[in-house]
Design a protein around this motif. Structure first.
Motif, PDB file in Angstrom:
ATOM      1  N   SER A 109       0.831  -1.211   0.000  1.00 37.60           N
ATOM      2  CA  SER A 109       0.000   0.000   0.000  1.00 37.60           C
ATOM      3  C   SER A 109       0.861   1.256   0.000  1.00 37.60           C
ATOM      4  O   SER A 109       0.505   2.257  -0.623  1.00 37.60           O
ATOM      5  N   ILE A 110       2.007   1.201   0.655  1.00 35.07           N
ATOM      6  CA  ILE A 110       2.902   2.366   0.679  1.00 35.07           C
ATOM      7  C   ILE A 110       3.507   2.611  -0.699  1.00 35.07           C
ATOM      8  O   ILE A 110       3.529   3.743  -1.189  1.00 35.07           O
ATOM      9  N   THR A 141       0.794   3.931  -2.994  1.00 37.62           N
ATOM     10  CA  THR A 141       0.464   5.325  -2.681  1.00 37.62           C
ATOM     11  C   THR A 141       1.521   6.268  -3.220  1.00 37.62           C
ATOM     12  O   THR A 141       1.202   7.339  -3.746  1.00 37.62           O
ATOM     13  N   PHE A 142       2.792   5.896  -3.095  1.00 40.42           N
ATOM     14  CA  PHE A 142       3.878   6.725  -3.613  1.00 40.42           C
ATOM     15  C   PHE A 142       3.749   6.879  -5.127  1.00 40.42           C
ATOM     16  O   PHE A 142       3.860   7.987  -5.664  1.00 40.42           O
ATOM     17  N   PHE A 143       3.508   5.774  -5.819  1.00 46.50           N
ATOM     18  CA  PHE A 143       3.327   5.809  -7.269  1.00 46.50           C
ATOM     19  C   PHE A 143       2.115   6.670  -7.651  1.00 46.50           C
ATOM     20  O   PHE A 143       2.181   7.474  -8.581  1.00 46.50           O
ATOM     21  N   LEU A 144       1.017   6.527  -6.926  1.00 45.01           N
ATOM     22  CA  LEU A 144      -0.167   7.338  -7.216  1.00 45.01           C
ATOM     23  C   LEU A 144       0.064   8.813  -6.893  1.00 45.01           C
ATOM     24  O   LEU A 144      -0.520   9.685  -7.534  1.00 45.01           O
ATOM     25  N   GLY A 145       0.910   9.097  -5.924  1.00 41.37           N
ATOM     26  CA  GLY A 145       1.277  10.487  -5.638  1.00 41.37           C
ATOM     27  C   GLY A 145       2.022  11.117  -6.804  1.00 41.37           C
ATOM     28  O   GLY A 145       1.813  12.271  -7.156  1.00 41.37           O
ATOM     29  N   ILE A 146       2.892  10.319  -7.429  1.00 41.55           N
ATOM     30  CA  ILE A 146       3.593  10.793  -8.633  1.00 41.55           C
ATOM     31  C   ILE A 146       2.589  11.044  -9.754  1.00 41.55           C
ATOM     32  O   ILE A 146       2.645  12.070 -10.435  1.00 41.55           O
ATOM     33  N   LYS A 179      -3.720  15.426  -3.959  1.00 44.49           N
ATOM     34  CA  LYS A 179      -2.915  14.621  -3.032  1.00 44.49           C
ATOM     35  C   LYS A 179      -3.798  13.674  -2.227  1.00 44.49           C
ATOM     36  O   LYS A 179      -3.326  12.642  -1.754  1.00 44.49           O
ATOM     37  N   LEU A 180      -5.057  14.026  -2.054  1.00 40.82           N
ATOM     38  CA  LEU A 180      -5.987  13.153  -1.327  1.00 40.82           C
ATOM     39  C   LEU A 180      -6.471  11.987  -2.178  1.00 40.82           C
ATOM     40  O   LEU A 180      -6.848  10.942  -1.644  1.00 40.82           O
ATOM     41  N   LEU A 181      -6.467  12.154  -3.469  1.00 44.17           N
ATOM     42  CA  LEU A 181      -6.963  11.117  -4.366  1.00 44.17           C
ATOM     43  C   LEU A 181      -6.228   9.774  -4.206  1.00 44.17           C
ATOM     44  O   LEU A 181      -6.882   8.732  -4.093  1.00 44.17           O
ATOM     45  N   PRO A 182      -4.886   9.746  -4.137  1.00 48.10           N
ATOM     46  CA  PRO A 182      -4.214   8.461  -3.911  1.00 48.10           C
ATOM     47  C   PRO A 182      -4.592   7.806  -2.581  1.00 48.10           C
ATOM     48  O   PRO A 182      -4.706   6.584  -2.499  1.00 48.10           O
ATOM     49  N   ILE A 183      -4.804   8.616  -1.563  1.00 51.22           N
ATOM     50  CA  ILE A 183      -5.170   8.069  -0.252  1.00 51.22           C
ATOM     51  C   ILE A 183      -6.521   7.379  -0.339  1.00 51.22           C
ATOM     52  O   ILE A 183      -6.700   6.272   0.186  1.00 51.22           O
ATOM     53  N   LEU A 197       0.260   8.126   7.518  1.00 50.73           N
ATOM     54  CA  LEU A 197       1.401   7.643   6.744  1.00 50.73           C
ATOM     55  C   LEU A 197       1.111   7.701   5.248  1.00 50.73           C
ATOM     56  O   LEU A 197       1.948   8.156   4.466  1.00 50.73           O
ATOM     57  N   LEU A 198      -0.079   7.273   4.843  1.00 46.01           N
ATOM     58  CA  LEU A 198      -0.436   7.317   3.420  1.00 46.01           C
ATOM     59  C   LEU A 198      -0.470   8.747   2.896  1.00 46.01           C
ATOM     60  O   LEU A 198      -0.053   9.011   1.771  1.00 46.01           O
TER      61      LEU A 198
END
Length: 146
Positions: A33-34, A37-42, A86-90, A109-110
């Motif tokens: 999940s981490i 989430t990092f990939f989706l943040g990009i 930024k909330l969308l990946p979470i 954390l997410l």
């Protein structure tokens, strides 16, 4: 050369994820999940970049006061849109990994990891937007700002 900037940006952001795992906040069972989430943040920054260019064309505050123009542009274009994306990946990761995310600290954390991914892409674009492709103080410290 751009691959070098990607590596540096991702490593600068990933230091914090490693720090969280050393503290015990990011447990090994939540690594999938981490990473996601990092990939989706990009990806969220990529979407932000596309949408902000569209807003530049459509959102024109034409007040005589430059301070009001700057405030409205900063609030709507950068503040509201950036934080919303930024909330969308979470939200996506929470829906997919709901059974793994059981503690409130997991959401914090997410959100941090999503912002770090967002900052990684932003750092690459900022460094490559210059004529001579370099990392400056903004690029290095932007990760802390997110």
């Amino acid at each position: 050369m751009i691959i070098f900037y990607w590596i540096v940006s991702v490593l600068a952001a990933w230091i914090w994820v490693n720090y969280f795992s050393m503290l015990g906040v990011a447990k090994k069972s939540k690594n999938t999940s981490i990473y996601f989430t990092f990939f989706l943040g990009i990806c969220a920054y990529y979407l932000f970049d596309l949408l902000s260019h569209q807003l530049d064309l459509r959102l024109d505050f034409n007040y005589s006061n430059k301070i009001v123009n700057h405030f409205l542009t900063s609030f709507f274009k950068y503040g509201f849109l950036g934080e919303l994306l930024k909330l969308l990946p979470i939200l996506i990761v929470y829906r997919l990994f709901k059974t793994q995310l059981t503690e409130p600290i997991d959401i914090l954390l997410l959100s941090t990891v999503s912002a770090l991914g967002f900052a990684s892409y932003e750092n690459v674009l900022h460094a490559t937007a210059k004529e001579f492709y370099f990392f400056d103080g903004y690029t290095v410290l932007e990760v802390f700002g997110e």
